[in-house]
Design a protein around this motif. Structure first.
Motif, PDB file in Angstrom:
ATOM      1  N   ARG A 118      42.563  32.766  41.847  1.00 60.44           N
ATOM      2  CA  ARG A 118      41.942  34.072  41.590  1.00 60.44           C
ATOM      3  C   ARG A 118      40.559  33.922  40.963  1.00 60.44           C
ATOM      4  N   VAL A 119      40.440  33.021  39.989  1.00 60.91           N
ATOM      5  CA  VAL A 119      39.142  32.799  39.350  1.00 60.91           C
ATOM      6  C   VAL A 119      38.142  32.219  40.348  1.00 60.91           C
ATOM      7  N   PHE A 120      38.595  31.242  41.138  1.00 64.55           N
ATOM      8  CA  PHE A 120      37.695  30.626  42.118  1.00 64.55           C
ATOM      9  C   PHE A 120      37.217  31.659  43.137  1.00 64.55           C
ATOM     10  N   ASN A 121      38.146  32.451  43.646  1.00 61.27           N
ATOM     11  CA  ASN A 121      37.762  33.468  44.621  1.00 61.27           C
ATOM     12  C   ASN A 121      36.799  34.487  44.021  1.00 61.27           C
ATOM     13  N   HIS A 122      37.023  34.823  42.758  1.00 61.24           N
ATOM     14  CA  HIS A 122      36.129  35.791  42.111  1.00 61.24           C
ATOM     15  C   HIS A 122      34.738  35.191  41.898  1.00 61.24           C
ATOM     16  N   LEU A 123      34.694  33.924  41.521  1.00 61.02           N
ATOM     17  CA  LEU A 123      33.395  33.269  41.359  1.00 61.02           C
ATOM     18  C   LEU A 123      32.602  33.290  42.657  1.00 61.02           C
ATOM     19  N   GLN A 124      33.316  33.187  43.782  1.00 62.18           N
ATOM     20  CA  GLN A 124      32.642  33.196  45.077  1.00 62.18           C
ATOM     21  C   GLN A 124      31.942  34.530  45.350  1.00 62.18           C
ATOM     22  N   THR A 125      32.416  35.586  44.709  1.00 61.32           N
ATOM     23  CA  THR A 125      31.859  36.919  44.977  1.00 61.32           C
ATOM     24  C   THR A 125      30.722  37.288  44.033  1.00 61.32           C
TER      25      THR A 125
END
Length: 614
Positions: A118-125
């Motif tokens: 979840r954190v990684f995916n959010h960082l991508q955005t």
């Protein structure tokens, strides 16, 4: 070396046990509620067995061992039966403990995996502005050690805390049922223990806050130095960097030693209190045994329960440390998750069909920081298929124009349009799939050459990848690699030469088949043969496409349909090479000062290297 004197230090964490953060973490736990319920049930069974074992010993002493009036056969039979019961309880205790540990770890790992993803995916955005404010090492800490701290809170904190509370309640209930006077005498030292625990928690709270921040600082500094190792060695900074790293490490060491000092005082104090409790029970309880107010078995079980009573109290203090560390980590993690992207897609985006490649900047003013404009009322138009060159000194705004066109940032005033459509009215993904960028500092990812050309697009045919490489003259050197297109690429392509990385980046752009090409055209430190290949690759790549080139070479500038001259964030001139020379303005001065001498040597135009915020 104070916290406030380093760019690598994080914001101070001001919360202790925050109910809001705890609720957010429990929401993650709730997603695994089935396994969590099983884990709690197994834990309660384990604690129940721990409470039951001393009571069985009491029954053996009072009913059989200390009963000379019973026949020896009956006493032995009873003891044997209780021994079998004890063995059965211990067996259940072992198995429940094993399965509870396994289930708890499975749940913890699942929570870690889900949260890390979840954190990684959010960082991508998130927008690039966020990454410009936060060092890579700090963000690495968020995804690794901070999430691990939350796992420890679950596996060694929350579930175990429930078990400890259950065992405390069970022990107290049994002790009161056996003899309330002896129980109250045992609890006489509890106020001292609670007071010491409160002091310990207060001292540890700030230590854990600062410790998490200093770990992130150390990681950020380490990450930066590893990324810049070539420069470190080139400028012989090893000793100085070692000194600074040692300083950060010593600062963290002192913080940990302070925490260890508090623990080394508190936990022996708990052990002393436990020993005092045993002595008190032996003194007071022994008298009651002699007076025949309680049985010998009751005294023995009380002594056993003192250990069961103080062990959870001791562990509760340790678990409080885990909870503090986890709350500090949770605040950082949820802080990342709460971060909002500054560049957002519209709620109702317009479709962006196959574009022709027209670009327009209409009265654009832009600032990275409020009140510090780096572009001032910029207006220009690029026709489809046209090639323009951006020329200007460092900090003139060349890279900022590229950032706005790709919508890495949004304009403060004005509009950026592609084929007449404001880039803020389409999705970022839709816009960027029609744009390709070839930067001076080429970034290759770990994987294969083919992966780097396709940029993770698994649907792209191998023929398309190889065709793109052939078109820009990258095919020959790629096939010479062990494994050819399946050759391994190390981090950032460190085993490739600068020219090879540049050719791969051209192949990457060609494979994307964009309508708009953005090119940072610098080719310094490249041998003549590779330079000629890159120049030809550039012509192939730009043919029939709209291209915006941050120009460094006289040959490129002359080939451009128009040249835009930037100075301190303003568009001061535009026109062809001949027109601008004839105007005898800013461009003519730049040409006179920088271009003519270099054109005689290698034809390289150095109008100022672009920076990340030029």
């Amino acid at each position: 070396m104070g916290l406030q004197h380093t760019a690598f230090m994080e914001e101070e964490v001001r919360r202790g046990l925050d109910p809001k953060l705890a609720r957010r973490f429990l929401a993650l736990v709730w997603a695994q509620r089935g396994l969590v319920t099983l884990s709690v049930v197994l834990l309660f069974l384990f604690r129940l067995c721990a409470v039951a074992t001393p009571y069985i010993t009491k029954l053996a002493v009072d009913r059989y061992m200390n009963r000379p009036d019973l026949p020896v056969g009956d006493r032995l039979s009873g003891i044997q039966w209780l021994a079998v019961l004890t063995l059965a309880v211990l067996t259940v205790k072992i198995f429940t403990h094993y399965f509870e540990t396994v289930v708890t770890q499975v749940v913890g790992q699942r929570i870690m995996h889900d949260l890390r993803l979840r954190v990684f995916n959010h960082l991508q955005t998130l927008s690039l502005s966020y990454f410009s404010r936060n060092p890579v090492g700090r963000l690495m800490t968020r995804v690794t050690s901070d999430i691990q701290a939350l796992n420890e809170m679950f596996s060694s904190g929350i579930v175990a805390l429930l078990g400890d509370l259950f065992m405390l309640g069970g022990v107290i209930a049994v002790m009161f049922s056996l003899d309330w006077r002896l129980t109250l005498a045992t609890f006489a030292i509890v106020p001292l223990l609670l007071g010491a625990s409160q002091v310990f928690r207060t001292l540890q709270r700030q230590v854990h806050r600062v410790s998490r921040a200093k770990i992130a600082r150390l990681n950020a500094y380490l990450s930066e130095n590893l990324a810049g190792m070539k420069i470190v060695q080139l400028f012989r900074r090893e000793a100085e960097n070692r000194r600074r790293f040692e300083g950060y490490g010593l600062d963290l060491y002192r913080t940990h030693m302070k925490a260890n000092l508090y623990a080394s005082v508190f936990f022996p104090f708990v052990d002393v209190m436990r020993a005092a409790g045993v002595a008190l029970v032996v003194w007071y309880g022994g008298g009651r045994v002699v007076q025949e107010h309680i049985s010998l078995g009751t005294l023995i079980v009380f002594i056993s329960y003192i250990d069961l009573f103080f062990s959870p109290l001791r562990e509760l203090a340790e678990k409080y440390n885990v909870l503090l560390s986890a709350m500090a980590a949770a605040e950082k993690i949820f802080g990342v998750l709460d971060e909002k992207a500054e560049v957002l897609d519209p709620e109702r985006p317009e479709p962006l069909p196959d574009i022709r490649g027209g670009v327009e900047f209409r009265s654009v003013t832009f600032a990275y920081e409020p009140g510090l404009d780096v572009l001032h009322d910029i207006s220009f138009t690029v026709r489809p298929g046209e090639m323009i060159a951006l020329v200007g000194a460092t900090g003139s705004g060349k890279t900022s124009i590229i950032n706005l066109l790709c919508r890495f940032w949004d304009v403060r005033l004005g509009q950026v349009l592609v084929d007449g459509t404001d880039v803020r009215r389409v999705t970022q993904r839709d816009l960027r799939r029609r744009i390709a960028i070839v930067l001076q500092d080429v970034f290759l990812f770990t994987g294969t050459v083919a992966d780097n050309i396709a940029m993770g697009n698994r649907e792209k045919p191998r023929a398309s990848i190889e065709g793109a490489a052939r078109a820009v003259h990258a095919d020959a050197f790629i096939r010479a690699l062990p494994g050819a297109y399946d050759a391994h690429v190390s981090e950032r392509g460190s085993t490739f030469s600068a020219g090879q990385r540049q050719l791969v980046s051209f192949a990457r752009a060609m494979a994307a088949d964009p309508r708009i090409i953005i090119l940072d055209e610098a080719t310094s430190n490249i041998d003549t043969e590779t330079e000629l290949l890159i120049q030809d690759a550039m012509r192939t790549l730009l043919a029939g496409r709209t291209s915006i080139v941050i120009a460094h070479r006289l040959s490129t500038i002359k080939r451009a349909d128009r040249i835009l001259v930037l100075h301190h964030g303003r568009l001061v001139e535009q026109g062809t090479h001949a027109e601008l020379l004839a105007a005898k303005g800013m461009y003519a001065r730049l040409h006179e000062l920088q271009f003519e001498d270099e054109a005689g040597a290698r034809g390289i135009v150095q109008a100022g290297e672009p920076s990340d915020r030029a």
